[in-house]
Write an enzyme that holds these catalytic residues in place. Structure first.
Site, PDB file in Angstrom:
ATOM      1  N   TYR A  87       3.876   6.243  10.219  1.00 10.32           N
ATOM      2  CA  TYR A  87       3.084   5.087  10.017  1.00 10.32           C
ATOM      3  C   TYR A  87       3.950   4.126   9.134  1.00 10.32           C
ATOM      4  O   TYR A  87       3.637   2.974   9.404  1.00 10.32           O
ATOM      5  CB  TYR A  87       2.173   5.443   8.786  1.00 10.32           C
ATOM      6  CG  TYR A  87       0.907   4.686   8.465  1.00 10.32           C
ATOM      7  CD1 TYR A  87       0.021   4.593   9.393  1.00 10.32           C
ATOM      8  CD2 TYR A  87       0.736   3.936   7.533  1.00 10.32           C
ATOM      9  CE1 TYR A  87      -0.987   3.573   9.408  1.00 10.32           C
ATOM     10  CE2 TYR A  87      -0.280   3.194   7.407  1.00 10.32           C
ATOM     11  CZ  TYR A  87      -1.327   3.052   8.276  1.00 10.32           C
ATOM     12  OH  TYR A  87      -2.256   2.009   7.987  1.00 10.32           O
ATOM     13  N   HIS A 115       0.817  -0.953   0.062  1.00 16.59           N
ATOM     14  CA  HIS A 115       0.099  -0.026  -0.091  1.00 16.59           C
ATOM     15  C   HIS A 115       1.000   1.096   0.107  1.00 16.59           C
ATOM     16  O   HIS A 115       1.681   1.279   0.798  1.00 16.59           O
ATOM     17  CB  HIS A 115      -0.933   0.025   1.169  1.00 16.59           C
ATOM     18  CG  HIS A 115      -2.139  -0.847   1.001  1.00 16.59           C
ATOM     19  ND1 HIS A 115      -3.432  -0.636   1.611  1.00 16.59           N
ATOM     20  CD2 HIS A 115      -2.423  -1.748   0.159  1.00 16.59           C
ATOM     21  CE1 HIS A 115      -4.344  -1.476   1.336  1.00 16.59           C
ATOM     22  NE2 HIS A 115      -3.808  -2.380   0.402  1.00 16.59           N
ATOM     23  N   TYR A 173      -8.923   5.631   7.631  1.00 16.36           N
ATOM     24  CA  TYR A 173      -9.244   5.983   9.014  1.00 16.36           C
ATOM     25  C   TYR A 173     -10.352   7.303   9.197  1.00 16.36           C
ATOM     26  O   TYR A 173     -10.017   8.222   8.598  1.00 16.36           O
ATOM     27  CB  TYR A 173      -8.006   6.553   9.714  1.00 16.36           C
ATOM     28  CG  TYR A 173      -7.035   5.176  10.011  1.00 16.36           C
ATOM     29  CD1 TYR A 173      -7.009   4.665  11.157  1.00 16.36           C
ATOM     30  CD2 TYR A 173      -6.065   4.893   8.973  1.00 16.36           C
ATOM     31  CE1 TYR A 173      -5.732   3.453  11.182  1.00 16.36           C
ATOM     32  CE2 TYR A 173      -5.074   3.932   8.952  1.00 16.36           C
ATOM     33  CZ  TYR A 173      -5.075   3.357  10.273  1.00 16.36           C
ATOM     34  OH  TYR A 173      -3.936   2.317  10.348  1.00 16.36           O
ATOM     35  N   LYS A 184       0.606  -0.488  15.227  1.00 17.09           N
ATOM     36  CA  LYS A 184       2.200  -0.684  15.600  1.00 17.09           C
ATOM     37  C   LYS A 184       2.413  -1.823  16.255  1.00 17.09           C
ATOM     38  O   LYS A 184       3.663  -2.298  16.448  1.00 17.09           O
ATOM     39  CB  LYS A 184       2.537   0.588  16.243  1.00 17.09           C
ATOM     40  CG  LYS A 184       2.809   1.679  15.472  1.00 17.09           C
ATOM     41  CD  LYS A 184       3.668   1.731  14.735  1.00 17.09           C
ATOM     42  CE  LYS A 184       3.756   2.901  13.438  1.00 17.09           C
ATOM     43  NZ  LYS A 184       4.205   2.359  12.219  1.00 17.09           N
ATOM     44  N   PRO A 198      -4.628   0.206  18.793  1.00 18.95           N
ATOM     45  CA  PRO A 198      -4.128  -0.629  17.313  1.00 18.95           C
ATOM     46  C   PRO A 198      -4.278   0.660  16.476  1.00 18.95           C
ATOM     47  O   PRO A 198      -3.841   0.339  15.235  1.00 18.95           O
ATOM     48  CB  PRO A 198      -5.368  -1.474  17.103  1.00 18.95           C
ATOM     49  CG  PRO A 198      -6.603  -1.112  18.272  1.00 18.95           C
ATOM     50  CD  PRO A 198      -5.673  -0.402  19.297  1.00 18.95           C
TER      51      PRO A 198
END
Ligand code: APR
Ligand code: PHB
Length: 390
Positions: A385, A76, A201, A297, A293
């Site tokens: 990220y 991704h 998100y 990580k 979550p």
């Protein structure tokens, strides 16, 4: 297979941390035995996050688990943030000089590591009852289980998760813990329906939502719920209805709904234990820390702990040098706290908090607006990220 009376490193727990450590050590000629309380099926039945940083992918390759990951892992390059009715894309790859994340479920990581361990003939004792750690302060520690099994070793690696026996075996005055518990949980649903091409998100006044996936045909979705909710209060129809209200209209129009194949509620917690060593015992993974979550990580931190710890054991045995082992706790904690900060930040940015003052939601809106309008702010998110350097 009979269990030997002695090994070099006894590993408690056959989750991703214990299995990865075992594999990296065995491949460098260091003998390990893993003791796991549950059965292989039980371990594989646990559903957790599925976004891997590059360091995690690298370590899995080193552990001999790169093939299926390369075939089935989905690379991704970006991720979505939805709020205020709009979807905003964070160009993860463009903002991090080409770094990406790989979507590959933790269950699959665990399955690959189990097979790899089996194929090199290394030993794992499943369903080891009542594991106890002995003589941690001396040079000959040991581990016992059941009624009459004892394994002597040079070191013990505590990879037995948040509720394990390893951290609990350290005297209270030799370890400190730092904790934040969040006033909500995540209700997760797995469904065999076509997934979205990228994660989304979503922040909404009804609460946080996340669109994720395991494969092009298996989707994983979450909504923030009160801690008092139970799974039976959430029919599939209620779940999909809530999810579709919380994401932006474009995302909602792309979501394909269908019957759930798994549904569970998990609480959110931030936790760190310090230090990660007590004489001959070393903690790694969820035994040492928990992240909420948001940001995915957990597994990645377990992999980076194992990276540092395996380096420590390898230089102890191969070069007779203890610098890396002695520096393990400090090195790992420096990275752990950065991931704790990021996971906390993502959590407080995207969730709704019950009982907060009227100032807080305005700050949250301002921060979200800033994020989507500033490349610098997006770069900070993207850099964390994909995972900070080890
Ligand atoms: N004796 C032996 N094994 C034990 C004991 C015990 N007393 N207690 C727990 N275990 C086992 C558990 O059954 C589990 O299989 O230790 C293992 C720990 O595995 P995980 O909980 O998966 O933890 P870890 O390997 O550190 O992986 C971290 O898991 O929770 C996620 O977000 C987290 O993705 C991250 C990853
Ligand atoms: C998941 O796919 O389960 C997942 C993905 C990203 C997260 C958390 C969970 O941040």
């Amino acid at each position: 297979m009979t269990v030997p009376a002695r090994t070099q490193v006894a590993i408690i727990g056959a989750g991703p941390a214990g299995l990865l450590l075992g594999q990296l050590l065995q491949l460098r000629g260091i003998d390990t035995v893993i003791l796991e309380a549950k059965s292989p099926d039980y371990v594989l039945g646990r559903i957790r996050a599925g976004v891997l940083e590059e360091i995690t992918v690298r370590k899995l390759r080193e552990a001999g688990c790169g093939d299926r990951l390369a075939r089935e892992g989905l690379v991704h390059h970006g991720t979505g943030i939805a709020f205020g009715g709009s979807l905003h894309r964070i160009d993860i790859q463009g903002l991090t000089c080409g770094k990406v994340v790989t979507v590959y479920g933790q269950t699959e990581v665990t399955r690959d590591l189990m097979h790899a361990r089996e194929s090199i003939g290394a030993q794992t004792v499943y369903e080891a009852q009542d594991v106890q750690l002995h003589d941690l302060t001396g040079t000959t520690p040991s581990v016992s289980w059941g009624t009459r099994h004892t394994l002597h070793c040079d070191f013990i690696a505590g990879c037995d998760g948040f509720h394990g026996v390893s951290r609990a075996s350290i005297p209270k005055d030799s370890i400190r813990s730092f904790e934040r518990v969040y006033p909500f949980g995540w209700l997760g649903v797995m469904a065999d329906v076509p997934s979205l091409p990228e994660l989304v998100y979503a922040h909404h006044e009804r609460g946080f939502a996340l669109c994720s996936l395991r494969s092009p045909t298996r989707s994983r979705y979450y909504v923030q719920v009160p801690l008092t909710d139970t799974v039976d209060q959430w029919s599939d129809a209620r779940f999909w209805d809530e999810l579709l209200q919380r994401v932006d209209p474009l995302t909602a129009s792309r979501i394909v709904t269908g019957p759930s194949i798994e549904k569970s509620i998990a609480p959110l917690r931030s936790f760190v234990a310090e230090p990660l060593r007590y004489h001959r015992l070393f903690l790694a993974g969820d035994a040492a820390h928990i992240v909420p979550p948001t940001g995915a990580k957990g597994l990645n931190l377990a992999a980076s702990d194992v990276h540092y710890l395996s380096e420590g054991f390898i230089s102890h045995y191969r070069e007779r040098c203890d610098l890396a082992l002695d520096g393990y706790s400090q090195r790992a904690l420096a990275r752990i706290w950065k991931a704790e900060r990021f996971s906390w930040w993502m959590t407080q940015l995207l969730h709704t908090f019950p009982d907060q003052d009227s100032f807080a939601p305005r700050l949250q809106q301002a921060e979200l607006q800033y994020l989507i309008s500033s490349e610098t702010a997006q770069r900070l998110l993207a850099e964390n990220y994909v995972g900070l350097p080890t």
